[in-house]
Design a protein around this motif. Structure first.
Motif, PDB file in Angstrom:
ATOM      1  N   GLY A 153       0.789  -1.227   0.000  1.00 33.06           N
ATOM      2  CA  GLY A 153       0.000   0.000   0.000  1.00 33.06           C
ATOM      3  C   GLY A 153       0.813   1.266   0.000  1.00 33.06           C
ATOM      4  N   PHE A 154       2.148   1.151   0.049  1.00 34.69           N
ATOM      5  CA  PHE A 154       3.018   2.316   0.010  1.00 34.69           C
ATOM      6  C   PHE A 154       3.723   2.390  -1.333  1.00 34.69           C
ATOM      7  N   LEU A 155       3.969   3.583  -1.774  1.00 35.15           N
ATOM      8  CA  LEU A 155       4.834   3.837  -2.916  1.00 35.15           C
ATOM      9  C   LEU A 155       6.143   4.370  -2.347  1.00 35.15           C
ATOM     10  N   VAL A 156       7.184   3.560  -2.411  1.00 41.28           N
ATOM     11  CA  VAL A 156       8.469   3.900  -1.796  1.00 41.28           C
ATOM     12  C   VAL A 156       9.392   4.470  -2.868  1.00 41.28           C
ATOM     13  N   MET A 157       9.996   5.618  -2.595  1.00 42.13           N
ATOM     14  CA  MET A 157      10.923   6.234  -3.534  1.00 42.13           C
ATOM     15  C   MET A 157      12.206   6.604  -2.810  1.00 42.13           C
ATOM     16  N   ASP A 158      13.323   6.129  -3.346  1.00 41.28           N
ATOM     17  CA  ASP A 158      14.635   6.460  -2.799  1.00 41.28           C
ATOM     18  C   ASP A 158      15.315   7.451  -3.732  1.00 41.28           C
ATOM     19  N   MET A 159      15.969   8.441  -3.154  1.00 40.92           N
ATOM     20  CA  MET A 159      16.544   9.502  -3.970  1.00 40.92           C
ATOM     21  C   MET A 159      17.768  10.104  -3.293  1.00 40.92           C
ATOM     22  N   CYS A 160      18.636  10.687  -4.086  1.00 41.36           N
ATOM     23  CA  CYS A 160      19.747  11.492  -3.577  1.00 41.36           C
ATOM     24  C   CYS A 160      19.270  12.932  -3.517  1.00 41.36           C
ATOM     25  N   CYS A 161      19.449  13.574  -2.379  1.00 38.58           N
ATOM     26  CA  CYS A 161      18.978  14.949  -2.275  1.00 38.58           C
ATOM     27  C   CYS A 161      19.803  15.720  -1.253  1.00 38.58           C
ATOM     28  N   GLY A 162      19.696  17.022  -1.322  1.00 37.65           N
ATOM     29  CA  GLY A 162      20.355  17.920  -0.380  1.00 37.65           C
ATOM     30  C   GLY A 162      19.471  19.121  -0.131  1.00 37.65           C
ATOM     31  N   ASP A 163      19.937  19.994   0.731  1.00 35.76           N
ATOM     32  CA  ASP A 163      19.100  21.148   1.073  1.00 35.76           C
ATOM     33  C   ASP A 163      19.655  22.457   0.517  1.00 35.76           C
ATOM     34  N   ASP A 164      20.525  22.376  -0.503  1.00 32.83           N
ATOM     35  CA  ASP A 164      21.090  23.582  -1.094  1.00 32.83           C
ATOM     36  C   ASP A 164      21.136  23.435  -2.602  1.00 32.83           C
ATOM     37  N   GLY A 165      20.199  24.057  -3.293  1.00 33.41           N
ATOM     38  CA  GLY A 165      20.117  23.954  -4.734  1.00 33.41           C
ATOM     39  C   GLY A 165      21.055  24.863  -5.493  1.00 33.41           C
ATOM     40  N   ASP A 166      21.898  25.618  -4.794  1.00 33.22           N
ATOM     41  CA  ASP A 166      22.887  26.452  -5.472  1.00 33.22           C
ATOM     42  C   ASP A 166      24.075  25.636  -5.978  1.00 33.22           C
ATOM     43  N   VAL A 167      24.053  24.311  -5.732  1.00 31.78           N
ATOM     44  CA  VAL A 167      25.205  23.473  -6.042  1.00 31.78           C
ATOM     45  C   VAL A 167      25.592  23.519  -7.518  1.00 31.78           C
ATOM     46  N   ILE A 168      24.623  23.668  -8.436  1.00 33.78           N
ATOM     47  CA  ILE A 168      24.942  23.654  -9.869  1.00 33.78           C
ATOM     48  C   ILE A 168      25.920  24.772 -10.218  1.00 33.78           C
ATOM     49  N   GLY A 169      25.829  25.892  -9.500  1.00 35.12           N
ATOM     50  CA  GLY A 169      26.735  27.000  -9.760  1.00 35.12           C
ATOM     51  C   GLY A 169      28.180  26.699  -9.421  1.00 35.12           C
ATOM     52  N   ASP A 170      28.437  25.639  -8.648  1.00 30.84           N
ATOM     53  CA  ASP A 170      29.810  25.301  -8.287  1.00 30.84           C
ATOM     54  C   ASP A 170      30.596  24.708  -9.446  1.00 30.84           C
ATOM     55  N   PHE A 171      29.903  24.275 -10.509  1.00 34.81           N
ATOM     56  CA  PHE A 171      30.579  23.559 -11.570  1.00 34.81           C
ATOM     57  C   PHE A 171      30.959  24.450 -12.753  1.00 34.81           C
ATOM     58  N   THR A 172      31.187  25.730 -12.484  1.00 37.92           N
ATOM     59  CA  THR A 172      31.790  26.575 -13.507  1.00 37.92           C
ATOM     60  C   THR A 172      33.233  26.127 -13.699  1.00 37.92           C
ATOM     61  N   LEU A 173      33.755  26.324 -14.894  1.00 41.82           N
ATOM     62  CA  LEU A 173      35.140  25.922 -15.147  1.00 41.82           C
ATOM     63  C   LEU A 173      36.109  26.749 -14.323  1.00 41.82           C
ATOM     64  N   GLU A 174      35.724  27.980 -13.988  1.00 43.47           N
ATOM     65  CA  GLU A 174      36.576  28.800 -13.127  1.00 43.47           C
ATOM     66  C   GLU A 174      36.761  28.128 -11.772  1.00 43.47           C
ATOM     67  N   ASN A 175      35.675  27.618 -11.203  1.00 47.18           N
ATOM     68  CA  ASN A 175      35.777  26.927  -9.920  1.00 47.18           C
ATOM     69  C   ASN A 175      36.565  25.629 -10.033  1.00 47.18           C
ATOM     70  N   LEU A 176      36.276  24.851 -11.066  1.00 41.37           N
ATOM     71  CA  LEU A 176      36.919  23.557 -11.206  1.00 41.37           C
ATOM     72  C   LEU A 176      38.414  23.681 -11.485  1.00 41.37           C
ATOM     73  N   ARG A 177      38.847  24.828 -11.978  1.00 37.79           N
ATOM     74  CA  ARG A 177      40.262  25.018 -12.300  1.00 37.79           C
ATOM     75  C   ARG A 177      41.012  25.831 -11.256  1.00 37.79           C
ATOM     76  N   ARG A 178      40.380  26.031 -10.106  1.00 41.89           N
ATOM     77  CA  ARG A 178      41.085  26.715  -9.025  1.00 41.89           C
ATOM     78  C   ARG A 178      42.269  25.880  -8.576  1.00 41.89           C
ATOM     79  N   GLY A 179      43.245  26.543  -7.968  1.00 38.86           N
ATOM     80  CA  GLY A 179      44.420  25.847  -7.474  1.00 38.86           C
ATOM     81  C   GLY A 179      44.087  24.978  -6.281  1.00 38.86           C
ATOM     82  N   PRO A 180      45.022  24.114  -5.878  1.00 39.56           N
ATOM     83  CA  PRO A 180      44.782  23.246  -4.726  1.00 39.56           C
ATOM     84  C   PRO A 180      44.760  24.032  -3.424  1.00 39.56           C
ATOM     85  N   GLY A 181      44.318  23.355  -2.361  1.00 41.02           N
ATOM     86  CA  GLY A 181      44.351  23.973  -1.034  1.00 41.02           C
ATOM     87  C   GLY A 181      43.229  24.948  -0.827  1.00 41.02           C
ATOM     88  N   GLU A 182      43.544  26.103  -0.279  1.00 36.60           N
ATOM     89  CA  GLU A 182      42.523  27.043   0.167  1.00 36.60           C
ATOM     90  C   GLU A 182      41.643  27.533  -0.962  1.00 36.60           C
TER      91      GLU A 182
END
Length: 509
Positions: free
Chosen positions: A340-369
């Protein structure tokens, strides 16, 4: 839909609201987002360990592979030109080949030696050879959607296509990786786009979701493409019989939700209307303002998350609206019906701004800080054991036998970095995980391949492509025993492969 049916949403990472500690001293991953050359003719690999002889087929992967044309550079990881990869496995041996998708976007950019087609995070600039008046007027034209299908390999009526999230796909040859004809969804059904994550039922039909908008508002449409009925010898795209099963009106037609995928059980389709919003007014103006499409998307946590449930055989939409606090999801793991239940498993988070992290500028930052500043936090899955792997995404299951059914195991990537740096196997009964993780190695989405005559859910192997920013041309195909999650063998190939998106295993008889 039964009046007793209830939706039980099991989160893949948002249950306890505890946060993973922020990672520090992250490794430089800039080499993983560099342009590479295609290798159209298969080359041999060096086998270490043992590749099971029963594996017979092609591990197909998709993702960005070219990040600039002339002096123009793309801004976002999603924007790179689609590069298709094929690891052909037969009798314990492996060969590798790759080809750039000859999309209209790729060909036009190549011809002009600059970026002339707008992508998700990159706005194409007006032709400098035109006069000022022509360049000014061009900003008032809404650009055509790209056909740079760099997200996934998908299947309709027995044919393979590469897909992105616009209305365009490209049919491809899964053996030669040759680009074939362009397919426009809107020529078959009334949608303006479709996801790159269709579902398949056991009769061979494909299901997807796509948007439509007009005077009546904005709608999320459930699409069905029937099983193949191809005449022998035909070599063309076939979408005859495609239909819209149900059109779900957006809760706010001025700000519809972005979605990347959906869930499907034996009898129901579940669409998640999440608070990542597309501002349609901004969309109409972004060309004039010279902004890219990603600036149209905003995370608006004042909205709840709404789950829409539709009977996939009748197209009837449940009158009950299920809601949850604001959350962000890209991929669902599985959905099934149980008592009687419809069970759904999903990956989720509480911050939808994450897509903005994948700019090439961010991905090409130097190591460390410098890299530490752009790492987003992750949510707990079941217990604190997951913390050391930073959360998870890119979930996969034994799809052929357990999709839309009760299941025990799923496989995923751990994200202790902006790109995945571990492989995980989750046991839903014991709530324990097994992991494959080695410093400096970055795995792709795991793909499960069942063993012949398997008697248990995890009888088979898990495949992943492993890349590294530390050493040039040190890529390998990793094959894990799915049950023990230990390495069986690897196929080393002297090429560089950028970090990619999704893939499939194409079994060959």
């Amino acid at each position: 839909m039964s009046s007793t049916k209830q939706l039980n949403n099991r989160s893949g990472g948002n249950a306890s609201k505890k946060k993973c500690p922020l990672a520090m001293g992250l490794e430089d991953i800039a080499p993983l987002v560099r342009t590479v050359e295609e290798i159209p003719e298969p080359i041999t690999t060096v086998i270490k360990g043992n590749i099971p002889s029963w594996i017979n087929g092609s591990f197909l992967r998709n993702g960005p592979g070219k990040f600039e044309f002339g002096k123009d550079n793309f801004n976002h990881w999603f924007d790179g030109m689609a590069l298709m990869h094929r690891f052909y496995i037969h009798d314990g041996e492996v060969t590798y080949s790759s080809r750039f998708l000859r999309s209209d976007s790729y060909m036009r950019n190549s011809e002009k030696d600059r970026i002339v087609v707008c992508e998700f995070g990159t706005m194409a600039m007006p032709d400098p050879c035109k006069n000022f008046f022509s360049r000014f007027l061009s900003r008032f034209k809404i650009p055509k959607a790209t056909d740079n299908a760099s997200v996934n390999f998908v299947k309709y009526k027995g044919d393979y296509y590469v897909s992105t999230e616009t209305n365009y796909m490209r049919r491809v040859d899964p053996q030669s990786l040759e680009t074939k004809e362009k397919v426009d969804w809107s020529e078959y059904i009334a949608v303006n786009s479709a996801t790159a994550h269709p579902h398949y039922d056991r009769e061979g039909a494909s299901y997807n979701m796509g948007n439509s908008y007009g005077k009546g508002g904005f709608f999320y449409n459930i699409i069905r493409v029937p099983p193949p009925e191809k005449v022998a010898g035909e070599d063309k795209a076939d979408f005859s019989g495609a239909q819209v099963l149900c059109s779900i009106p957006a809760s706010d037609s001025r700000k519809p939700s972005y979605y990347h995928s959906f869930a499907m059980s034996e009898n129901y389709v579940v669409f998640i209307e999440q608070p990542i919003k597309l501002d349609l007014l901004k969309f109409m103006l972004f060309r004039i303002q010279g902004k890219s499409f990603d600036k149209v998307m905003t995370w608006e946590p004042q909205y709840d998350t709404i789950f829409h449930v539709v009977h996939r055989h009748t197209g009837e939409q449940s009158k009950v609206k299920y809601s949850a606090p604001p959350m962000f999801t890209l991929h669902q793991i599985n959905a099934y019906e149980d008592k009687g239940f419809l069970v759904m498993d999903m990956c989720c988070g509480d911050d939808g701004d994450v897509i903005g992290d994948f700019t090439l500028e961010n991905l090409r930052r130097g190591p460390g800080e410098e890299m530490d500043k752009v790492l987003c936090t992750h949510e707990e899955l079941y217990d604190e054991e997951l913390f050391q792997y930073g959360g998870l995404e890119f979930p996969q299951i034994n799809y052929a036998h357990y999709n839309a059914r009760p299941y025990r195991y799923y496989y995923a990537c751990g994200f202790g970095h902006l790109f995945s740096d571990s492989l995980l196997k989750m046991d839903l009964e014991t709530k324990k995980l097994k992991a494959w993780r080695h410093p400096g190695l970055f795995p792709s989405e795991p793909v499960f391949v069942p063993a012949p005559n398997a008697t248990e859910e995890d009888d088979g192997v898990v495949m992943s492509i492993i890349i590294t920013p530390r050493t040039e041309k040190s890529t390998f195909l990793l094959v894990l025993d799915a049950k023990t999650f230990t390495e069986l063998g690897r196929a080393e190939v002297p090429v560089n492969i950028p970090f990619g998106t999704h893939g499939v295993f194409n079994e060959m008889q």
